[in-house]
Enzyme design. Sequence first.
Site, PDB file in Angstrom:
ATOM      1  N   LYS A 124       6.696 -34.050 -28.560  1.00  0.00           N
ATOM      2  CA  LYS A 124       7.281 -34.852 -27.311  1.00  0.00           C
ATOM      3  C   LYS A 124       9.084 -33.590 -27.014  1.00  0.00           C
ATOM      4  O   LYS A 124       9.444 -33.373 -28.443  1.00  0.00           O
ATOM      5  CB  LYS A 124       7.028 -35.724 -28.137  1.00  0.00           C
ATOM      6  CG  LYS A 124       7.841 -37.127 -27.035  1.00  0.00           C
ATOM      7  CD  LYS A 124       6.400 -37.214 -26.122  1.00  0.00           C
ATOM      8  CE  LYS A 124       6.537 -38.376 -24.651  1.00  0.00           C
ATOM      9  NZ  LYS A 124       4.870 -38.819 -25.341  1.00  0.00           N
ATOM     10  N   ASP A 164       7.111 -38.228 -19.018  1.00  0.00           N
ATOM     11  CA  ASP A 164       7.101 -39.261 -20.073  1.00  0.00           C
ATOM     12  C   ASP A 164       8.124 -40.526 -19.117  1.00  0.00           C
ATOM     13  O   ASP A 164       7.697 -40.006 -17.691  1.00  0.00           O
ATOM     14  CB  ASP A 164       7.495 -39.189 -21.275  1.00  0.00           C
ATOM     15  CG  ASP A 164       6.921 -40.689 -21.804  1.00  0.00           C
ATOM     16  OD1 ASP A 164       5.830 -40.629 -22.582  1.00  0.00           O
ATOM     17  OD2 ASP A 164       7.408 -41.418 -22.277  1.00  0.00           O
ATOM     18  N   ASN A 239       4.830 -45.143 -12.690  1.00  0.00           N
ATOM     19  CA  ASN A 239       3.156 -44.242 -13.070  1.00  0.00           C
ATOM     20  C   ASN A 239       2.458 -45.118 -13.683  1.00  0.00           C
ATOM     21  O   ASN A 239       1.751 -45.635 -12.988  1.00  0.00           O
ATOM     22  CB  ASN A 239       3.451 -43.372 -13.313  1.00  0.00           C
ATOM     23  CG  ASN A 239       2.500 -41.801 -13.785  1.00  0.00           C
ATOM     24  OD1 ASN A 239       2.331 -42.504 -14.625  1.00  0.00           O
ATOM     25  ND2 ASN A 239       2.023 -41.661 -12.511  1.00  0.00           N
ATOM     26  N   TRP A 242       1.797 -48.406 -12.300  1.00  0.00           N
ATOM     27  CA  TRP A 242       0.858 -48.867 -11.150  1.00  0.00           C
ATOM     28  C   TRP A 242      -0.692 -47.909 -11.412  1.00  0.00           C
ATOM     29  O   TRP A 242      -1.373 -48.849 -10.856  1.00  0.00           O
ATOM     30  CB  TRP A 242       1.981 -47.416 -10.130  1.00  0.00           C
ATOM     31  CG  TRP A 242       0.538 -47.105  -9.386  1.00  0.00           C
ATOM     32  CD1 TRP A 242       0.876 -47.354  -7.780  1.00  0.00           C
ATOM     33  CD2 TRP A 242       0.294 -45.616  -9.604  1.00  0.00           C
ATOM     34  NE1 TRP A 242       0.476 -46.583  -6.846  1.00  0.00           N
ATOM     35  CE2 TRP A 242      -0.465 -45.414  -8.007  1.00  0.00           C
ATOM     36  CE3 TRP A 242       0.100 -44.591  -9.985  1.00  0.00           C
ATOM     37  CZ2 TRP A 242      -0.749 -44.506  -7.257  1.00  0.00           C
ATOM     38  CZ3 TRP A 242      -0.419 -43.363  -9.640  1.00  0.00           C
ATOM     39  CH2 TRP A 242      -1.404 -43.401  -8.004  1.00  0.00           C
TER      40      TRP A 242
END
Length: 447
Positions: A124, A164, A239, A242
């Site tokens: 990450k 992210d 995102n 959605w």
Amino acid sequence: MKTKEIMASLQAKYPTEKEYLQAVQEVLESIEEVYNKHPEFEKAKIVERLVEPDRIFTFRVTWVDDSGEVRTNIGYRVQFNSAIGPYKGGLRFHKAVTPSMLKFLGFEQTFKNALTTLPMGGGKGGSDFDPVGKSDAEIMRFCQAFMLELWRCIGPDQDIPAGDVGVGGREIGFMNGMYQKLAQEYHTGVLTGKGVTWGGSILRPEATGFGALYFTQHLLHRVGKDIKGMKVAISGFGNVAWGASKKAMQLGAQVIAVSGPDGVCHIPEGLTPEMNDYMLVMRASNRNLVEDLAVKFPEKVRFTKGKKAWSIPCDIALPCAFQNELALEDAQELKRNGCWCCCEVSNMGCQPDAIHFFQNNGFLFAPGKAVNAGGVATSGLEMTQNAQHISWSAQEVDEKLHWIMENIHEQCVKFGAQPDGRIDYVKGANIAGFMKVAQAMLEQGII
Ligand code: GLU
């Protein structure tokens, strides 16, 4: 292995790293029993090695804003664990990013990626850069400056970042452009979440939300229910939210609440596809205000300032925003309002006492690392397509995603089955992910 002892030593070493300690505690608690049945894990000190990232890169990112002022942020890449494949995981741009946040996310990613069935390790990264209020040109300059450092740490066979929170297709585009210039490497495989004309997988933008809904369907089907006709409350409008609301609508559910940092939008008759697509415009504007939905659709949407999605009566709650966004009071309010299922879509979206409340009050509850794994799984599918220099159709990707989510659900059921017939999805996901990584580490020796 004793969770208490390991936690005490980590707390002493990293006293300020709250999110990281929280994530480790949750996993260790659920694997302790199984772990202690494997003396070979203890001998190789698997847990002690697994809780520490392999390495963390930290770098300065300096860029110039639209007014000509010089700005400096900090960038990071945490390469957590590569036992089952190259480091894989997103980049988060958010003002609250710290090493603790990225360590928790990298740790979670390691288990999540193991669950996908694909050979990907965990990583990450990100920056404390705050995209809110930034122009497109500022976003581009920041992404380019960020990649000017990050490119040394990554590669298509070493470490493959993606998006992210705060990083979507636009940011991946700017970063990919800079990477290619610096590395002189035109292989399309160093980042995932790319545009479909330059190596991206069809359905990658939708995948986290779609996968979450496929998982939710399996969870419901197991107890003889279906999502059709259910009322769904969603937090966030990025995102992930959605994609989740798009699939929820396709499956016949009604999305009656969407929230943001400023408050909640109540949509009594349910979100429409037009409203859902407007969320993309709202996100790209970098205003970060959900009220914009009510301004655009005043007849259908009622905005309440300062309230969360969990204040609207629903059947199913889908946290899709940020870690620890759902507290115990929210879980209690959901119950009072008739909710009975919560699928965590954000990474560690629910606070530990909220999860315990769900589990002790008969909720169906599943954790982020299982529910949201469809995103990174489709990144894995993007890597496969890139490596083969081909692109699959939407149907092909969707079928594979569907299969992967079903498989993750099965792993949770297998490892999370309780004597009373209930499934503890938290335990199931943690044990399934852990066993795979632990076994891989064991077989590869002390390194
Ligand atoms: N950031 C996403 C996650 O939390 C996706 C990572 C990826 O596609 O590599 O899993």
